[in-house]
Design an enzyme around this catalytic site. Structure first.
Site, PDB file in Angstrom:
ATOM      1  N   ASP A  77      -1.675  10.129 -11.458  1.00  0.00           N
ATOM      2  CA  ASP A  77      -1.661   9.400 -12.336  1.00  0.00           C
ATOM      3  C   ASP A  77      -0.012   8.822 -13.252  1.00  0.00           C
ATOM      4  OD1 ASP A  77      -4.176   8.683 -12.248  1.00  0.00           O
ATOM      5  OD2 ASP A  77      -4.735   9.793 -14.347  1.00  0.00           O
ATOM      6  N   ASP A  92       1.123  -1.025  -0.044  1.00  0.00           N
ATOM      7  CA  ASP A  92      -0.059  -0.172   0.228  1.00  0.00           C
ATOM      8  C   ASP A  92       0.297   1.110  -0.135  1.00  0.00           C
ATOM      9  OD1 ASP A  92      -3.072   0.552   1.027  1.00  0.00           O
ATOM     10  OD2 ASP A  92      -1.605   2.692   1.423  1.00  0.00           O
ATOM     11  N   HIS A 116      -5.150  14.806 -10.024  1.00  0.00           N
ATOM     12  CA  HIS A 116      -4.839  13.635 -10.414  1.00  0.00           C
ATOM     13  C   HIS A 116      -4.380  13.404 -11.816  1.00  0.00           C
ATOM     14  CE1 HIS A 116      -8.136  12.214  -7.391  1.00  0.00           C
ATOM     15  NE2 HIS A 116      -8.889  13.887  -7.595  1.00  0.00           N
ATOM     16  N   ASP A 135      -4.157   2.698  -4.730  1.00  0.00           N
ATOM     17  CA  ASP A 135      -3.162   2.589  -4.409  1.00  0.00           C
ATOM     18  C   ASP A 135      -2.149   1.819  -3.479  1.00  0.00           C
ATOM     19  OD1 ASP A 135      -4.202   3.599  -2.172  1.00  0.00           O
ATOM     20  OD2 ASP A 135      -2.923   5.079  -1.389  1.00  0.00           O
TER      21      ASP A 135
END
Lengths: 195, 331
Positions: free
Chosen positions: B218, B201, B214, B244
């Site tokens: 990305d 994670d 964003h 994620d």
């Protein structure tokens, strides 16, 4: 070739000779799909391959198969649309024949990138017409011949139609109109869905 | 002044030039009806009937007498037939020279599609110059083309949904998705392959998304995907299973020392700041791991759950570290 033409050809072959026949045919040709999309464009060679291959499998001449296709477009209920759209051309068979020159324009009104042959209609003497059908791909003449034979019936007219051959890009048909109202014909209602 | 000389027209000519016309006398009584209009207007005998009983003249204003009508010579009139359908009509009129009469010529206007069906009209009911038939043709051709397009859109939507359902990769990173991961796990478990499962994670990823947007997020995910792929061997599986969150399946590898080394190297590499435009994105990762060899009868759900517990332990220890699952973590 416009997908609407390929799709109609597919419907004709499926409707007349069965889905299995079509699947065998398309598997043999192997274009990478098993059904034409009506709003796509396809290479004209593919259309010709479908026609040639189908004719061979059926043991028919290509010309006869195309003529049957033309008849199917008018007669079969699955392509009722085509018959209706053509009947808008005239109230009787003579007027309809004269309207054939407008056919490519009419088709393009609805589908701007539709390929239709240029058609010229000449009346040599009363009731005797010569149709010149010009398109780079051969075969439209036979389809139109089949369609016109069926449409003459549809209008109730008695006419003799013949294919006179292809020279360059032009195919010629002769139409001898013997009787304008030989039979009642099929009724045509301007309103869709009523006849 | 020949231009002002009135022309005479036979009723026969009037009928084929304007098959939807009416001739009215000085009282507004119908004296002649065009052949098409005869099929349309209510009542069998129309001659001798007042026009105001047959149609309602609505605009430019409500007209109820022939004198009022006369004032609108040449104007566009909006009418309605006095029948159950109240079929709308458009029209125009002219006062006839040498009499008090009026010629009223009518048409269906935009209501033509319903009207031809309602009154059973044919192509021969319209003047040859009238574009009604062409318009009907166009309406029908357009609906046919639209129908073909709609059907195609539906076919494509179906194919797209199907393709998405069958898709095994994550669109953004190109890694495997959860469905693919499930397939790999069940294959490994069925084949009794030994393997390790890592649940990874990202740490501080939310901060990147929140502060840099964003697009930056990305880019980071794509970089992470590249690093994880580099740090694993062919035959291993790297899957993105959430925003994620990643799960790695290391085939044939259950040695804790080697797994620890791999996990630490991944964390180190992920901590190298990633450049996005003019900014540096600083993230890290927490990892929880399990080995199939720790189970008498390994199953996917149990292993995923245990890896999750180990991951949680890493988070609790301050993030940016790995934990190998042991049952005491659950206490």
């Amino acid at each position: 070739m416009h997908g609407l033409i390929d799709r109609s050809l597919e419907s004709f072959l499926r409707g007349t000779y069965g889905d299995e026949f079509w699947m065998n045919l398309i598997r043999e040709i192997d274009p990478g799909f098993d059904s034409f999309e009506p709003m796509f464009r396809y290479d004209a060679i593919l259309t010709q391959t479908v026609v040639n291959q189908a004719a061979e499998l059926l043991g028919k001449t290509r010309d006869n198969l195309l003529e049957d296709f033309g008849t199917y477009l008018i007669v079969d209920t699955r392509s009722e649309r085509v018959r209706r759209l053509l009947r808008f051309g005239g109230v009787d068979f003579t007027e309809f024949l004269h309207s054939l020159e407008d056919l490519p324009g009419r088709a393009r009104l609805a589908v701007p990138d539709m390929d239709m042959p240029e058609i010229e209609v000449d009346e040599l003497s009363e009731g005797a017409y010569v149709l010149s059908i010009c398109h780079p791909e051969p075969g439209f003449g036979h389809v139109i011949l089949g369609a016109l034979r069926a449409l003459a019936d549809d209008y109730g007219a008695l006419a003799l139609l013949d294919y006179n051959g292809r020279s360059g890009q032009t195919e010629t048909l002769s139409v001898d109109l013997l009787d304008m109202s030989h039979t009642e014909g099929r009724s045509f209602d301007l309103a869709a869905g009523t006849g | 002044m020949t231009a002002h000389l009135p022309i005479s027209l036979s009723f026969e000519a009037l009928d084929y030039m304007m098959p939807m016309s009416l001739v009215l006398n000085s009282n507004g009584v119908v004296t002649h009806v065009g052949p098409t209009l005869r099929k349309v207007l209510p009542g069998k005998v129309l001659e001798g009937t007042s026009v105001f009983r047959l149609v309602e003249m609505r605009r430019p204003k409500k007209l109820t007498s022939i004198d009022q009508v006369r004032e609108f010579n040449g104007a566009k009139l909006y009418l309605r037939i006095r029948d159950t359908h109240s079929t709308p009509l458009i029209g125009t009129m002219t006062c006839l020279p040498g009499s008090e009469g009026v010629l009223l010529n009518l048409s269906f206007g935009i209501s033509v599609v319903e009207a031809v069906g309602r009154y059973g009209l044919a192509g021969s009911d319209f003047a040859p110059t009238d574009l009604t038939v062409e318009m009907l043709y166009l309406v029908e051709a357009k609906s046919a083309a639209m129908e073909a397009t709609n059907q195609m859109a539906h076919r494509f939507l179906g194919a797209k949904t199907e393709a998405e359902a069958e898709a095994l990769s994550d669109e953004l990173t190109g890694l495997k998705n959860r469905r693919a991961l499930d397939q790999v796990l069940s294959r490994f478990l069925a084949g009794k392959n030994r393997f390790a499962l890592m649940h990874l994670d990202l740490d501080f990823f939310k901060a990147v998304n929140d502060t840099l947007g964003h697009a930056a997020g990305d880019k980071v995910l794509q970089e992470v995907a590249r690093i994880l792929t580099e740090e694993t061997r062919e035959g291993d599986t790297v899957a993105r299973v959430g925003g994620d969150e990643f799960v790695l399946v290391m085939k044939g590898l259950t040695d804790q020392v080697r797994l620890s080394a791999i996990a630490q190297r991944m964390i180190d590499k992920l901590e190298v700041p990633i450049t996005f435009r003019d900014d540096l994105c600083q993230i890290s990762a927490s990892i929880g791991m399990v080995s199939s060899s720790d189970y008498a009868e390994p199953n996917a759900d149990q292993m995923m759950d245990d890896a999750d517990v180990a991951l949680y332990a890493s988070k609790k220890r301050g993030r940016a570290c790995y934990t190998i699952y042991t049952p005491d973590l659950r206490e």
